[in-house]
Write an enzyme that holds these catalytic residues in place. Sequence first.
Site, mmCIF file in Angstrom:
data_model
loop_
_atom_site.group_PDB
_atom_site.id
_atom_site.type_symbol
_atom_site.label_atom_id
_atom_site.label_comp_id
_atom_site.label_asym_id
_atom_site.label_seq_id
_atom_site.Cartn_x
_atom_site.Cartn_y
_atom_site.Cartn_z
ATOM 1 N N LYS A 145 0.867 -1.185 0.000
ATOM 2 C CA LYS A 145 0.000 0.000 0.000
ATOM 3 C C LYS A 145 0.904 1.234 0.000
ATOM 4 O O LYS A 145 1.118 1.885 1.033
ATOM 5 C CB LYS A 145 -0.961 -0.039 1.195
ATOM 6 C CG LYS A 145 -2.243 0.760 0.961
ATOM 7 C CD LYS A 145 -3.346 0.331 1.898
ATOM 8 C CE LYS A 145 -4.520 1.286 1.948
ATOM 9 N NZ LYS A 145 -5.309 1.408 0.731
ATOM 10 N N GLU A 177 -8.199 -5.417 -10.144
ATOM 11 C CA GLU A 177 -9.000 -4.854 -9.048
ATOM 12 C C GLU A 177 -9.437 -3.447 -9.453
ATOM 13 O O GLU A 177 -9.132 -2.984 -10.549
ATOM 14 C CB GLU A 177 -8.207 -4.825 -7.739
ATOM 15 C CG GLU A 177 -6.956 -3.974 -7.798
ATOM 16 C CD GLU A 177 -6.143 -3.987 -6.501
ATOM 17 O OE1 GLU A 177 -6.704 -4.201 -5.417
ATOM 18 O OE2 GLU A 177 -4.922 -3.753 -6.593
ATOM 19 N N LEU A 201 -3.902 -5.500 -4.046
ATOM 20 C CA LEU A 201 -3.708 -5.212 -2.623
ATOM 21 C C LEU A 201 -4.395 -6.305 -1.795
ATOM 22 O O LEU A 201 -5.517 -6.689 -2.116
ATOM 23 C CB LEU A 201 -4.348 -3.855 -2.304
ATOM 24 C CG LEU A 201 -4.085 -3.345 -0.884
ATOM 25 C CD1 LEU A 201 -2.670 -2.796 -0.769
ATOM 26 C CD2 LEU A 201 -5.091 -2.258 -0.502
#
Length: 274
Positions: A145, A177, A201
């Site tokens: 992240k 995503e 993630l």
Amino acid sequence: MKLYFIDNKWTQEAYLPIEERAANFGDGVYEVIITYNKKPFKLDEHINRLFYSAREIELKIPFKKEEIKDIVFEGIKKLNQDSIKIYIQVSRGSYERIHEFPPEDVKPNFFIVFRVFKPIEDEIRYKGVKLFTYPDIRWARCDIKSLNLLPNVLAKQYAKSKGGFEALFIKNGKITEGAVSVFFAFIEGKLITHPLTNEILPSVTRSEVIDIAKELKIEVVERPIFINEIEKIEECFIASTTSEVLPVNSIDNYNFVIGERTLKIYKVFKERVK
Ligand SMILES: Cc1ncc(COP(=O)(O)O)c(C=O)c1O
């Protein structure tokens, strides 16, 4: 309403120096957590991911996990609002702009922002949101992240400019995503989502949704969905800390109904956060 924790102080006004590695290089990591009824949801999971992200970029967080948790609880108490968004950022510190790491004695910059959070209204949620596909031009470590979010910014802006809510990243024909969320679709009765790899993630909400699906006896398959499978999608949704479980009504020009199974997952999610 907002509150900052920075340099071991509580304040409503704070600035970072111009020569700061987060600003110069995006050289840092972050987390976003929200509270329900004044309690942070999945705090341990978020703090663990913060430490994972930091370790992967060789950044030492200047607090222990328990200390950060204490600061988070204190901030929630101080702001004293039901729903708060907590943003934690750690960068490699302030130093003249050199690409390699600064000397050892340069301290990381750590801060937390506490802000009142407005969840997505039910009216929007039950209508569903529009997604627009966008090439996944991100780097090869999307499991971190990191503060480097330019591709996410461009993707989200593209979706917004088309009247959409979120962008859906496509890499070699497969959906990875969203720009700020994970993607789930029902295909042939199974709930499908991209596996946990370097390409997405490790979303906290993703784990929760998978757990809920198991409770509901829905079979979950972790495999990439190809965009050319779009016609097989029976219903789909995105998920994230701030959007929770959010039904999707279209991807580009392709429309979907808001499905019963998605709404059931959302209902259980809301029960769990009570
Ligand atoms: C790229 C990306 N994927 C997924 C998510 C969802 O992660 P989480 O459920 O931990 O909020 C986010 C959240 O910001 C994100 O930025």
